[in-house]
Design an enzyme around this catalytic site. Structure first.
Site, short mmCIF file in Angstrom:
data_model
loop_
_atom_site.label_atom_id
_atom_site.label_comp_id
_atom_site.label_asym_id
_atom_site.label_seq_id
_atom_site.Cartn_x
_atom_site.Cartn_y
_atom_site.Cartn_z
N ASP A 92 0.88 -1.34 0.65
CA ASP A 92 0.19 0.14 0.07
C ASP A 92 1.03 1.11 0.19
O ASP A 92 2.28 0.95 0.37
CB ASP A 92 -0.74 0.33 1.10
CG ASP A 92 0.00 0.43 2.63
OD1 ASP A 92 0.79 -0.45 2.50
OD2 ASP A 92 -0.89 1.40 3.29
N GLU A 156 -0.55 -0.64 5.59
CA GLU A 156 1.17 0.16 6.81
C GLU A 156 0.48 2.04 6.99
O GLU A 156 0.67 2.14 7.47
CB GLU A 156 2.68 -0.54 6.61
CG GLU A 156 3.35 -0.06 7.26
CD GLU A 156 3.37 1.56 7.35
OE1 GLU A 156 5.07 1.63 7.76
OE2 GLU A 156 3.73 2.10 5.96
#
Length: 454
Positions: A92, A156
């Protein structure tokens, strides 16, 4: 770089690495459906899973974590009785922010001035490719000497804790002898660095209401309580006269002992405008690695475009508080909430919401794994000795892993050196750093396996 078979293999694989990073960067994998479609994260997760399967990983799975994101997991069995090493990265990314500030499309990997530009190129899709390069180099030169587990997180950057909660619920999943977190970076390009500490973080939203609705500033201004002015007073209370973070009850005077960050280097790396001073006191290293730091990352109120002469009845801000090692993020959040409530003027109604949190982390740099990494860095960076530095950012999973597996050695390396400009427009990765760190990781796995045989 000193010629050796592993280094030569990695160098030969760099065109493939660029092609793969191009494919991975193309996914706008922001783990926030308000910013990007969920399909973008799904596409990136499936790309990583397919890459692991192609390298012979077993038990490859997309793990549905409690925050709604997916982490990618797989195991590459090593020799009998070999140690197990967990390799971590995340797919991500941060939002593109102001697209007009990008010199090339943020989700198209673009080569310019010897660097590869694109969102996630360094943080942390480049880390995924780094792990793949290291493993491929070992497979081409006698095999991977350890059992490898790979975990690639899907949220994250949001700090929503999906993988942390999943690991706590399935503690057997990530058990290992050593963990390499590929989400940090060298102190500067060409200087091999492990990250010894990470600040934790808490992310909160502050809402202020003062009126039932907006009012004409000419008719009511001067006596009517202005919600935006109240919010500004609150935010200003979080900084002292010199710009230091000031939160009632939260210590902010720790000193960093170790590698220092010269102010002129920091100004250059941070691209501080000429004549603009640096806020805070103490050394730069004190401020960014050893002390709490508050940042207002967003404000909701009337936009300038189309603004009318009216008094705002409500306003909202999002605040990031970085918490240094030695402090507790939960306690820091409580102190931040109490500080805001105390410093809210005029009896304004204030609402507080926590939207993310992670604990700080401190590594044991005296462990055998660090000796193995130092030897590997000497090979990958001839003439340079490995340095240990702090990192002001947060990787919430680190503290969870340290708590779950107290005997496991955790190392942090990666591609996010200052020139990478992670989280900002025009993020980039140095292909030379990608090559050297892949060589270093491969040699680390060899060294670590050998150290466990003694």
């Amino acid at each position: 770089m000193t010629s050796n078979p592993i280094a030569e293999t990695v160098r030969s694989l760099m065109p493939r690495a660029k092609a793969e990073l191009t494919e991975l960067v193309a996914f706008e994998s922001v783990a926030d459906e308000a910013v990007a479609p969920l399909s973008e994260c799904e596409g990136a997760a499936n790309w990583v899973a397919d890459a692991l399967r192609a390298e012979g990983f077993q038990d490859v799975a997309l793990l549905d974590t409690p925050d709604g994101s997916q982490s990618v997991y797989g195991v590459l069995p090593g020799p009998v009785d070999a140690p197990t090493v967990l390799l971590y990265a995340h797919y991500d990314v941060q939002p593109k922010l102001d697209e007009s500030a990008w010199l090339s499309p943020p989700f198209e990997l673009t080569e310019r001035n010897g660097r590869w530009y694109g969102r996630g190129s360094a943080d942390c899709k480049g880390g995924v490719v780094m792990h793949l390069l290291a493993l491929r180099a070992l497979k081409a030169n006698g095999g991977v000497p350890v059992t490898v587990k790979v975990i690639v997180e899907g949220s994250e950057e949001q700090g929503t804790g999906g993988l942390e909660r999943y690991a706590e619920q399935h503690p057997e999943l990530l058990t290992s002898d050593a963990i390499v977190i590929g989400d940090a970076g060298n102190f500067r390009v060409g200087l091999p660095t492990v990250t010894a500490t990470l600040r934790g973080m808490t992310m909160i939203r502050v809402g202020v209401e003062t009126l039932e609705g907006n009012l004409h500033s000419g008719q009511f201004g001067g006596a009517a309580p202005d919600a935006l002015a109240a919010l500004i007073r609150i935010l200003d209370s979080l900084r002292g006269p010199d710009g230091s973070t000031v939160i009632d009850g939260l210590p902010a005077d720790s000193a960093w002992e170790g590698l220092q960050y010269p102010e002129e280097d920091f100004r250059r790396d941070a691209k501080v405008l000429p004549g603009v001073g640096l806020p805070g006191s103490g050394t730069v290293a004190d401020r960014i690695w050893a002390r709490p730091a508050v940042t207002v990352v967003g404000i909701d109120c009337h936009p300038v475009a189309g603004a009318t002469p009216s008094i705002p009845s409500s306003a909202r801000a999002q605040i990031s508080l970085r918490v240094p090692p030695g402090q507790d993020s939960v306690e820091a959040t409580k102190l931040l909430f109490a500080h805001i409530e105390k410093h809210t003027p005029w009896g304004a109604r204030v609402t507080l919401e926590q939207v993310g949190q992670g604990q700080p982390f401190q590594a044991d740099t005296s462990s055998p794994a660090y000796a193995s990494m130092a030897e590997a860095m000497r090979i990958a960076y001839p003439g340079e000795e490995m340095q240990a530095a702090g990192m002001g950012g947060s990787i919430p999973l680190c503290n969870t892993l340290a708590t779950l597996y107290p005997d496991t050695e955790i190392l942090l390396i990666g591609l996010s050196e200052p020139e990478a400009q992670i989280h900002a427009p025009n993020e980039s990765v140095s292909p030379e750093e990608l090559e050297r760190l892949s060589v270093a990781e491969a040699h680390f796995l060899v060294n670590y396996a050998r150290s466990k045989q003694v």
